[in-house]
Design an enzyme around this catalytic site. Structure first.
Site, PDB file in Angstrom:
ATOM      1  N   ASP A  15      75.807  38.818  76.066  1.00 52.69           N
ATOM      2  CA  ASP A  15      75.285  40.133  75.721  1.00 52.69           C
ATOM      3  C   ASP A  15      74.709  40.577  77.265  1.00 52.69           C
ATOM      4  O   ASP A  15      74.284  41.737  77.781  1.00 52.69           O
ATOM      5  CB  ASP A  15      74.556  40.451  75.251  1.00 52.69           C
ATOM      6  CG  ASP A  15      73.223  39.460  74.421  1.00 52.69           C
ATOM      7  OD1 ASP A  15      73.294  38.626  74.950  1.00 52.69           O
ATOM      8  OD2 ASP A  15      71.886  40.145  75.187  1.00 52.69           O
TER       9      ASP A  15
ATOM     10  N   GLY B 169      72.273  45.172  71.080  1.00 53.91           N
ATOM     11  CA  GLY B 169      71.936  47.023  72.023  1.00 53.91           C
ATOM     12  C   GLY B 169      71.301  47.434  72.636  1.00 53.91           C
ATOM     13  O   GLY B 169      70.449  45.961  72.868  1.00 53.91           O
TER      14      GLY B 169
ATOM     15  N   ARG C  10      65.877  48.636  75.330  1.00 54.14           N
ATOM     16  CA  ARG C  10      65.077  49.657  76.045  1.00 54.14           C
ATOM     17  C   ARG C  10      65.404  50.302  76.846  1.00 54.14           C
ATOM     18  O   ARG C  10      64.555  50.042  78.364  1.00 54.14           O
ATOM     19  CB  ARG C  10      63.447  48.417  76.277  1.00 54.14           C
ATOM     20  CG  ARG C  10      64.704  46.650  76.989  1.00 54.14           C
ATOM     21  CD  ARG C  10      63.282  46.721  77.506  1.00 54.14           C
ATOM     22  NE  ARG C  10      63.173  44.869  77.763  1.00 54.14           N
ATOM     23  CZ  ARG C  10      62.495  44.222  78.865  1.00 54.14           C
ATOM     24  NH1 ARG C  10      61.446  44.601  78.861  1.00 54.14           N
ATOM     25  NH2 ARG C  10      63.602  42.684  79.349  1.00 54.14           N
TER      26      ARG C  10
ATOM     27  N   ARG D  53      79.333  45.218  78.856  1.00 54.43           N
ATOM     28  CA  ARG D  53      79.196  44.063  78.861  1.00 54.43           C
ATOM     29  C   ARG D  53      80.145  43.762  77.460  1.00 54.43           C
ATOM     30  O   ARG D  53      80.859  44.375  77.171  1.00 54.43           O
ATOM     31  CB  ARG D  53      77.500  43.694  77.979  1.00 54.43           C
ATOM     32  CG  ARG D  53      76.749  44.363  78.698  1.00 54.43           C
ATOM     33  CD  ARG D  53      75.447  45.198  77.562  1.00 54.43           C
ATOM     34  NE  ARG D  53      74.290  45.616  78.227  1.00 54.43           N
ATOM     35  CZ  ARG D  53      73.228  45.089  79.483  1.00 54.43           C
ATOM     36  NH1 ARG D  53      73.021  43.763  78.806  1.00 54.43           N
ATOM     37  NH2 ARG D  53      72.360  45.632  79.321  1.00 54.43           N
TER      38      ARG D  53
ATOM     39  N   ASP E 137      71.560  42.052  83.817  1.00 52.38           N
ATOM     40  CA  ASP E 137      70.030  41.807  83.480  1.00 52.38           C
ATOM     41  C   ASP E 137      69.221  40.785  84.142  1.00 52.38           C
ATOM     42  O   ASP E 137      68.860  39.284  83.894  1.00 52.38           O
ATOM     43  CB  ASP E 137      70.119  41.762  82.142  1.00 52.38           C
ATOM     44  CG  ASP E 137      70.198  42.509  80.754  1.00 52.38           C
ATOM     45  OD1 ASP E 137      70.732  44.094  81.972  1.00 52.38           O
ATOM     46  OD2 ASP E 137      70.789  42.676  79.769  1.00 52.38           O
TER      47      ASP E 137
HETATM   48  P1  AMP Z   1      67.755  40.269  77.364  1.00 50.84           P
HETATM   49  O1  AMP Z   1      68.541  39.191  76.783  1.00 50.84           O
HETATM   50  O2  AMP Z   1      66.183  40.398  78.694  1.00 50.84           O
HETATM   51  O3  AMP Z   1      68.460  40.696  78.300  1.00 50.84           O
HETATM   52  O4  AMP Z   1      67.388  40.928  76.144  1.00 50.84           O
HETATM   53  C1  AMP Z   1      68.429  40.262  74.708  1.00 50.84           C
HETATM   54  C2  AMP Z   1      67.900  41.556  74.266  1.00 50.84           C
HETATM   55  O5  AMP Z   1      66.551  42.009  73.709  1.00 50.84           O
HETATM   56  C3  AMP Z   1      68.690  42.969  74.537  1.00 50.84           C
HETATM   57  O6  AMP Z   1      68.967  43.783  72.981  1.00 50.84           O
HETATM   58  C4  AMP Z   1      67.363  43.657  75.115  1.00 50.84           C
HETATM   59  O7  AMP Z   1      67.716  44.831  74.880  1.00 50.84           O
HETATM   60  C5  AMP Z   1      66.265  43.405  73.829  1.00 50.84           C
HETATM   61  N1  AMP Z   1      65.042  43.964  74.551  1.00 50.84           N
HETATM   62  C6  AMP Z   1      64.566  42.472  75.686  1.00 50.84           C
HETATM   63  N2  AMP Z   1      62.925  42.783  75.562  1.00 50.84           N
HETATM   64  C7  AMP Z   1      62.944  44.329  74.106  1.00 50.84           C
HETATM   65  C8  AMP Z   1      61.801  45.137  74.361  1.00 50.84           C
HETATM   66  N3  AMP Z   1      60.492  44.537  74.952  1.00 50.84           N
HETATM   67  N4  AMP Z   1      61.580  46.175  73.525  1.00 50.84           N
HETATM   68  C9  AMP Z   1      62.974  46.567  72.633  1.00 50.84           C
HETATM   69  N5  AMP Z   1      64.225  45.241  73.124  1.00 50.84           N
HETATM   70  C10 AMP Z   1      63.991  44.492  73.980  1.00 50.84           C
HETATM   71 MG    MG Z   2      70.376  42.252  77.959  1.00 54.65          MG
END
Ligand code: AMP
Ligand code: MG
Length: 504
Positions: free
Chosen positions: A265, A104, A107, A196, A275
């Site tokens: 995702d 989900g 951030r 996504r 992303d």
């Molecule tokens: P990503 O692979 O960077 O797109 O992130 C994978 C998951 O981790 C997604 O659900 C993001 O929303 C969550 N995420 C990444 N960084 C953070 C953060 N600093 N705080 C909260 N959720 C995060």
């Molecule tokens: Mg992501």
């Protein structure tokens, strides 16, 4: 969810831009998201903005400075405009090939969707604080990664590659802990949809077929209307997404873009680049290049991306199976199989154009393969090689050292130059016309790590002018005026030591 700030809650301003908020994803239902306001960001300031994205949204020229709009407060998560319905959406996904369960928007916060002349656009703040999906994260993004996402979104758009867009970055002195202590920033992203593959996987995994169907019907209605009247609309949807993904992969490979975290995702249902984390552009042409320091196995290495796209489409197909039905499983498999040919054709076509070949001939595959193999062998600079290839002349005794001199192997230089000359002459290629056409597909400048890094270092010292300057360059990456600039040059030695990881 815990929120530790002591700042006042976000309030809604009395006026916003002259926008019509349609908020279609919000209207889809509570199963898809959690409504919540952004978490305020202390002492915000502007870092950068994209005029071209502002124009897409129909913002007035003075949108950043108009007191009545207070855009700085809105795009840092300190205020809302009337009509905004902020929410974080829920999805799941496969991360590095393993089912990760619920993820989900941890951030990111969707502010809503507005009607624009080019269709509805969703606005999203990235780094706007914790949500119910933040897991162990702090809900924040740092200035470094925000600059990279902002610049690359607009750079990809400049390259003509489907992508989410970026309107602006706001920054704050608020400390955020990553490997080191950094400061917080918020990027405002824009796209027709941020749905996504993982959204589909989520409801399939939950065995909630009704909600899954609502999601698929929503995507068909708003983004793939041609699928609606097909005998099997959900197979048609899978087919359309496979097609867009194949085209996207060909565009990434052709320009030498590595995404770095091709988890399901992070795969857009619209076939957009989505992303931006530890992405990178190839310097030397290395098929095994891994741009993400965290990806030790090289799952998402440059040359693997088209296959990962294929793998991810299987995950999407799994997510759609409850709607497609097992009796129609073969139709789904056929659609997935077709991806390979669509990708191969798209890539062949792009490589032909990169080499300035106006017609398709049998011998092209081996000519291009020979070139690419040598590039891989010598780690020839991907962007500079293709850009300089436009200077190649078929004239007798022509001096083609500017491009052929990029290769050390003299036997290869002679062999390939004569094969290329012969091939160009076979279609009576004109040097001048070919050069102009090639310079429209082979960029002079891409967002190499060291360019981003220089802009980041200056920004971290409080000077944002390099971010804005680089943006202007990247908006027109094919412009010949860049050819002699440092932005188009080989990377400096220190670029080899830049490490980019998932930490952002
Ligand atoms: P990503 O692979 O960077 O797109 O992130 C994978 C998951 O981790 C997604 O659900 C993001 O929303 C969550 N995420 C990444 N960084 C953070 C953060 N600093 N705080 C909260 N959720 C995060
Ligand atoms: Mg992501």
């Amino acid at each position: 969810m815990t929120r530790h700030d002591t700042l006042p809650p976000v309030n809604t301003l009395t006026a916003g831009p002259d926008w019509n908020w349609c908020n279609r994803f919000h209207a889809l239902g509570a199963e898809f998201h959690t409504e919540l306001p952004p978490q305020p960001l202390p002492a915000p300031h502007w870092v950068a903005h994209s005029d071209s994205c502002a124009e897409l949204l129909g913002l007035p020229a003075d949108w950043q400075t108009r007191a009545d709009l207070n855009a700085l407060a809105v795009f840092s998560g300190n205020a809302l405009w009337p009509g905004m319905r902020p929410l974080a959406s829920v999805y799941s996904g496969h991360q590095f090939g393993v089912w990760a369960g619920q993820l989900g928007d941890g951030r990111a916060l969707s502010l809503g969707e507005i009607d624009t002349p080019s269709g509805p656009q969703e606005l999203q703040l990235k780094g706007a604080g914790m949500t119910p999906y933040s897991r162990m994260g702090d809900g924040r993004a740092v200035l470094r990664s925000s600059i990279r996402e902002f610049l690359c979104s607009e750079a990809m758009h400049g390259l003509g590659i489907p992508t989410t867009r970026a309107l602006c970055i706001t920054g704050s002195p608020m400390p955020v802990l990553r490997e080191a202590l950094e400061t917080a920033a918020v990027v405002t992203r824009v796209a027709p949809s941020f749905i996504r593959f993982g959204h589909f996987e989520h409801f399939a995994q939950q065995r909630d077929t009704d909600t899954l169907r609502r999601l698929a019907d929503f995507v068909i209605e708003h983004h793939y209307p041609d699928c609606r009247d097909k005998p099997q609309p959900y197979v048609a949807l899978l087919s359309a997404v496979a097609q867009r993904t194949a085209e996207l992969m060909a565009q990434w490979q052709a320009v030498g873009f590595c995404h770095g975290v091709m988890n399901t995702d992070n795969m857009s249902i619209l076939g957009l680049t989505l992303d931006y984390g530890p992405f990178g552009f190839l310097d030397g042409h290395d098929p095994d290049h891994i741009c993400n320091h965290t990806d030790r196995q090289g799952r998402y290495a440059y040359a693997s991306q088209p296959n990962v796209g294929f793998w991810n489409l299987h995950a999407l197909a799994q997510g759609l199976m409850p709607l497609i039905g097992h009796d129609n499983g073969d139709a789904a498999l056929e659609v997935l199989e077709a991806y390979k040919q669509i990708y191969a054709n798209a890539m062949r076509r792009r490589l032909r154009l990169k080499c300035g070949l106006a017609t398709a001939r049998k011998e092209d595959a081996s000519l291009i393969e020979l070139l690419m193999k040598q590039m891989a062998h010598e780690q020839t600079d991907h962007t500079i090689l293709f850009r300089r290839l436009s200077t190649f002349s078929t004239a007798a005794g022509a001096d083609n050292r500017l491009v052929m001199g990029l290769f050390h192997d003299s036997a290869f230089r002679e062999r390939w130059s004569s094969a290329y000359t012969e091939r160009l002459c076979a279609e009576s290629s004109d040097d001048g016309q070919r050069a102009a056409a090639m310079n429209r597909v082979n960029p002079s400048v891409v967002l190499r790590n060291h360019l981003a890094e220089s802009a980041i270092r200056q920004a971290q010292a409080g000077d944002f002018s390099e971010v804005q300057r680089l943006l202007k360059v990247l908006e027109n990456p094919f412009d010949e005026k860049h050819d002699t600039s440092a932005d188009a040059d080989f990377p400096p030695d220190w670029a080899q030591h830049i490490e980019v990881s998932c930490s952002s």
